[in-house]
Design a protein around this motif. Structure first.
Motif, short mmCIF file in Angstrom:
data_model
loop_
_atom_site.label_atom_id
_atom_site.label_comp_id
_atom_site.label_asym_id
_atom_site.label_seq_id
_atom_site.Cartn_x
_atom_site.Cartn_y
_atom_site.Cartn_z
N GLY A 399 67.03 -109.21 -56.65
CA GLY A 399 66.11 -108.13 -57.67
C GLY A 399 65.23 -107.01 -56.76
N ARG A 400 65.65 -105.68 -57.75
CA ARG A 400 65.48 -104.44 -56.96
C ARG A 400 64.07 -104.63 -56.64
NH1 ARG A 400 68.00 -100.38 -61.09
NH2 ARG A 400 66.21 -100.49 -61.95
N ASP A 401 63.33 -104.69 -56.85
CA ASP A 401 62.43 -104.65 -56.24
C ASP A 401 61.80 -105.70 -54.90
OD1 ASP A 401 60.42 -103.24 -57.90
OD2 ASP A 401 59.65 -104.76 -59.26
N ASN A 402 63.00 -105.98 -54.20
CA ASN A 402 63.04 -106.37 -52.89
C ASN A 402 63.44 -105.13 -51.52
OD1 ASN A 402 63.03 -109.37 -52.84
ND2 ASN A 402 65.20 -109.03 -53.88
N ALA A 403 63.59 -104.28 -52.32
CA ALA A 403 63.66 -102.97 -51.98
C ALA A 403 62.47 -101.82 -51.70
CB ALA A 403 65.66 -102.57 -51.88
N ARG A 404 61.96 -102.58 -52.90
CA ARG A 404 61.29 -101.26 -53.69
C ARG A 404 59.58 -101.26 -52.96
NH1 ARG A 404 63.84 -99.61 -59.97
NH2 ARG A 404 65.45 -99.75 -59.16
N THR A 405 59.46 -102.80 -51.93
CA THR A 405 58.12 -102.90 -51.88
C THR A 405 57.49 -101.95 -50.09
OG1 THR A 405 58.90 -104.50 -49.52
CG2 THR A 405 57.69 -105.22 -51.86
N PRO A 406 56.62 -101.19 -50.62
CA PRO A 406 56.40 -100.66 -49.70
C PRO A 406 56.60 -100.43 -48.20
CG PRO A 406 54.26 -100.58 -51.42
CD PRO A 406 55.77 -101.19 -52.03
N PHE A 407 56.68 -99.21 -48.01
CA PHE A 407 56.76 -98.85 -46.50
C PHE A 407 56.05 -99.57 -45.80
CE2 PHE A 407 58.05 -97.67 -42.03
CZ PHE A 407 59.09 -97.50 -42.09
N GLN A 408 56.16 -100.39 -44.53
CA GLN A 408 55.39 -100.64 -44.08
C GLN A 408 54.44 -100.03 -42.47
OE1 GLN A 408 56.87 -105.02 -45.64
NE2 GLN A 408 56.36 -104.96 -43.26
N TRP A 409 53.51 -99.48 -41.80
CA TRP A 409 53.41 -98.40 -40.98
C TRP A 409 52.80 -98.82 -40.00
CZ3 TRP A 409 56.76 -94.27 -41.05
CH2 TRP A 409 57.38 -93.53 -42.19
N ASP A 410 52.22 -100.16 -40.14
CA ASP A 410 51.35 -100.01 -38.85
C ASP A 410 50.74 -101.48 -39.98
OD1 ASP A 410 48.86 -99.30 -40.32
OD2 ASP A 410 49.04 -97.49 -39.50
N SER A 411 49.57 -102.18 -39.26
CA SER A 411 48.72 -103.40 -39.49
C SER A 411 47.96 -103.69 -40.79
CB SER A 411 48.81 -104.06 -38.37
OG SER A 411 47.95 -103.60 -36.87
N ASN A 412 47.70 -102.11 -40.35
CA ASN A 412 46.15 -101.91 -41.58
C ASN A 412 46.44 -102.00 -42.77
OD1 ASN A 412 44.83 -100.66 -39.24
ND2 ASN A 412 45.76 -98.72 -39.27
N LEU A 413 45.73 -102.17 -43.56
CA LEU A 413 45.74 -103.12 -44.76
C LEU A 413 46.91 -101.95 -45.62
CD1 LEU A 413 43.76 -104.33 -46.91
CD2 LEU A 413 42.75 -102.48 -47.88
N HIS A 414 47.17 -103.22 -46.81
CA HIS A 414 48.39 -102.63 -47.51
C HIS A 414 49.57 -101.28 -46.59
CE1 HIS A 414 46.27 -103.48 -50.41
NE2 HIS A 414 45.18 -102.20 -50.83
N GLY A 415 49.66 -101.98 -44.82
CA GLY A 415 50.35 -101.71 -44.26
C GLY A 415 50.48 -100.48 -43.98
N GLY A 416 49.64 -100.08 -44.15
CA GLY A 416 49.49 -97.92 -43.55
C GLY A 416 49.75 -97.46 -44.65
N PHE A 417 50.33 -97.52 -46.06
CA PHE A 417 51.28 -97.87 -47.09
C PHE A 417 50.23 -96.68 -47.37
CE2 PHE A 417 52.34 -97.42 -51.26
CZ PHE A 417 53.11 -96.22 -51.34
N THR A 418 48.93 -96.59 -48.03
CA THR A 418 48.29 -96.38 -49.14
C THR A 418 46.87 -96.46 -48.70
OG1 THR A 418 47.55 -96.02 -51.49
CG2 THR A 418 48.24 -97.87 -50.60
N THR A 419 45.56 -95.86 -48.59
CA THR A 419 44.21 -96.11 -48.91
C THR A 419 43.44 -96.51 -49.79
OG1 THR A 419 43.47 -94.22 -49.54
CG2 THR A 419 43.71 -94.88 -46.78
N GLY A 420 44.88 -97.10 -51.22
CA GLY A 420 43.63 -97.40 -52.58
C GLY A 420 45.29 -98.28 -52.55
N THR A 421 45.31 -98.68 -54.34
CA THR A 421 45.49 -99.85 -54.46
C THR A 421 47.87 -99.51 -54.81
OG1 THR A 421 44.03 -100.95 -55.32
CG2 THR A 421 46.16 -101.96 -56.23
N PRO A 422 48.00 -99.96 -54.15
CA PRO A 422 50.01 -99.95 -54.12
C PRO A 422 50.20 -99.95 -55.54
CG PRO A 422 49.28 -102.23 -52.33
CD PRO A 422 47.89 -101.00 -52.79
N TRP A 423 51.25 -98.96 -55.91
CA TRP A 423 51.59 -99.23 -57.27
C TRP A 423 52.00 -101.13 -57.02
CZ3 TRP A 423 56.71 -99.59 -58.08
CH2 TRP A 423 57.80 -99.32 -57.24
#
Length: 552
Positions: A399-423
């Motif tokens: 599946g193409r969403d395998n590549a589309r999960t948000p980038f994992q920047w750090d160990s904070n909530l949602h991997g540091g990608f967003t302070t909101g709810t990820p798409w």
């Protein structure tokens, strides 16, 4: 071969929706990219391939464009885009835009006009056909179902090889091509350095003859595009050409052809599919097939064209999960796959997260997925009575969403990608796999990629050396040489967790030998190797007066 500025470059693909969210709305954006330019500069990349940021209703995540001259509000503004180009330039990073000209959104003003009446001036901008007995032909959409959509306004069908909200443009209409060239000039004048051209092998299609790829006018149109646009700028171009072979790639990229700089081959990407059954029909990868396929492209394009080198992109699953080992040997296998690819001739492409070893996502509920292709496939198979678990097995792998999960920047909530709810939900392993930890650890996958990028800049043999496959029948080891002058590059990669015996090919003199890069400490010289460790990869640079030999 004439040397080009991008021959020593490495491209980094950004899928903006999933890269970095600046404003906390759960969607990555252009200001978020700007925030991370220093990270990319530290990695050492030279070019950003930016997936579409144009105005779009987002039926196919931006590949359905409603206005080529505006930025999708999810991503920011044109002022943000101008700032991205300028900030990237300050760091010696070029921007390569995604160019989507096979189709537009059905919300593009051209299509809105086109569907109003049969004599509308924009009618011929798209492909319309009369039919009183169902769809005009049995051509099917890439996203499942017929490639024709009935439109009640005029009682005709329009053609869409992808989503029904992505009507195909008619590039046989000269006015369409002129509009597209004007648009390309607009972006080049803004300061982008070139284009990745989406499904560009479709633009010469002859639908009534059932010719979709490599149509008779395809290369004429590309040469016209080069004359009208590309030749007037120092551009870099790469065409997405799923149908390409080494033979046709020479037509696209050959010296004096004046078309494109390189193309994306899909031949290696289909080796884990059952022949003729499509991407979802899985089979194990045969390493011999992979060696033969990649080697064919290396040898046949040498001196006659240029390769693009990739394992991942926004349409492909994560390579560590696909052909590596996402468990115990995630780090070793990620480094091995990177080494194997980056030592070949061509321009390497890194997809966001590849450099930290991100892996596939496993959602059990189809409602957690966002990709239209995946959802359509699921619904189609459910309607055919295929069990949910069997369908999800293929989706988890391909599946193409395998590549589309948000980038994992750090160990904070949602991997540091967003302070909101990820798409799209972040992979739950972000506490263990993230960029912050990777940059702190000099043994990480990140630093392996950083070194590979730097080696390409330092050693012409990596850029221009002649390729030769060795140990071609070995079922576990992928090994090859690159030769240039009195230098030999020996690349050895163990493609699994076994520890196969290794014997230096006969005639090989490694007395003057340097280890350029390895994914293990304590790597021996070639003549001292007895066996390879799990997923071990090592590159030797050997000075030799005996470069005419073929090592078998």
């Amino acid at each position: 071969m004439n040397k080009k500025w991008w021959h020593q470059s490495t491209v980094y693909q950004i899928y903006p929706r999933s890269f970095n969210d600046h404003d906390g709305d759960g969607i990555g954006d252009i200001p978020g990219i700007i925030e991370k330019l220093d990270y990319l500069a530290f990695l050492g990349i030279d070019i950003i391939w930016l997936s579409p940021v144009y105005q779009s209703p987002n039926d196919d995540n931006g590949y359905d464009i409603s206005d080529y001259y505006e930025i999708m509000s999810d991503f920011g503004t044109m002022e943000d885009m101008d700032r991205l180009i300028e900030e990237a330039r300050k760091r010696d990073i070029h921007i390569m835009m995604d160019l989507v000209i096979n189709h537009t959104s059905d919300e593009h003003r051209w299509f809105i006009e086109s569907r109003k009446s049969k004599d509308n001036p924009y009618r011929d901008y798209y492909v319309w056909r009369e039919s009183s007995d169902g769809p005009p032909s049995d051509i099917t959409s890439v996203f499942s179902g017929p490639a024709w959509e009935y439109d009640e306004e005029t009682g005709e069908y329009y053609f869409h090889l992808f989503s029904k909200k992505q009507p195909d443009l008619n590039l046989h209409n000269k006015e369409v091509r002129k509009h597209l060239y004007t648009m390309m000039n607009f972006w080049l004048e803004k300061g982008v350095s070139g284009f990745r051209m989406d499904v560009i092998d479709l633009i010469g299609k002859e639908i009534d003859e059932n010719i979709l790829t490599d149509g008779p006018n395809l290369h004429d149109y590309l040469q016209e595009m080069n004359r009208e646009v590309l030749s007037t700028y120092p551009t870099i171009t790469v065409g997405e050409t799923p149908s390409a072979t080494p033979e046709t790639a020479k037509l696209y990229t050959g010296e004096g052809r004046d078309e494109l700089d390189m193309v994306f081959t899909f031949q290696h990407m289909s080796l884990d599919e059952r022949a003729g059954k499509g991407k979802w029909a899985l089979k194990p990868l045969d390493l011999i097939d992979l060696k033969q396929t990649l080697s064919k492209w290396q040898t046949e394009l040498h001196g006659q064209g240029w390769n693009s080198l990739y394992w991942n992109n926004h349409d492909q699953p994560r390579i560590v999960s696909r052909w590596g080992n996402e468990g115990e040997y995630r780090v070793e296998s990620a480094k091995m796959l990177a080494t194997l690819l980056h030592m070949m001739q061509g321009t390497p492409y890194i997809y966001q997260g590849e450099e930290i070893g991100m892996i596939n996502i496993v959602f059990d509920d189809i409602r957690d997925y966002r990709d239209i292709e995946t959802i359509n496939y699921y619904n189609e198979k459910i309607s055919e009575g295929v069990p949910h678990a069997d369908i999800m097995k293929s989706i988890h792998v391909k599946g193409r969403d395998n590549a589309r999960t948000p980038f994992q920047w750090d160990s904070n909530l949602h991997g540091g990608f967003t302070t909101g709810t990820p798409w799209l939900e972040v992979n739950g392993n972000y506490k263990n796999i993230n960029a912050e930890d990777a940059v702190k650890n000099e043994e990480s996958i990140f630093y392996h990629y950083k070194k590979l990028i730097q080696l390409r800049k330092e050693h012409d043999i990596i850029v221009y050396g002649e390729y030769e496959l060795i140990l071609e029948d070995h079922p576990e080891i992928f090994a090859y040489t690159r030769k240039s002058g009195n230098e030999i590059l020996l690349v050895i990669a163990n493609f699994n967790e076994h520890e196969p015996a290794f014997t230096l090919p006969s005639g090989f003199d490694d007395k003057d030998c340097e280890i350029l890069i390895s994914n293990y400490r304590g790597t021996a010289h070639p003549s001292e190797l007895k066996k390879l460790r799990p997923y071990e990869a090592v590159v030797y640079l050997i000075q030799s007066e005996n470069t005419s030999n073929s090592f078998q």
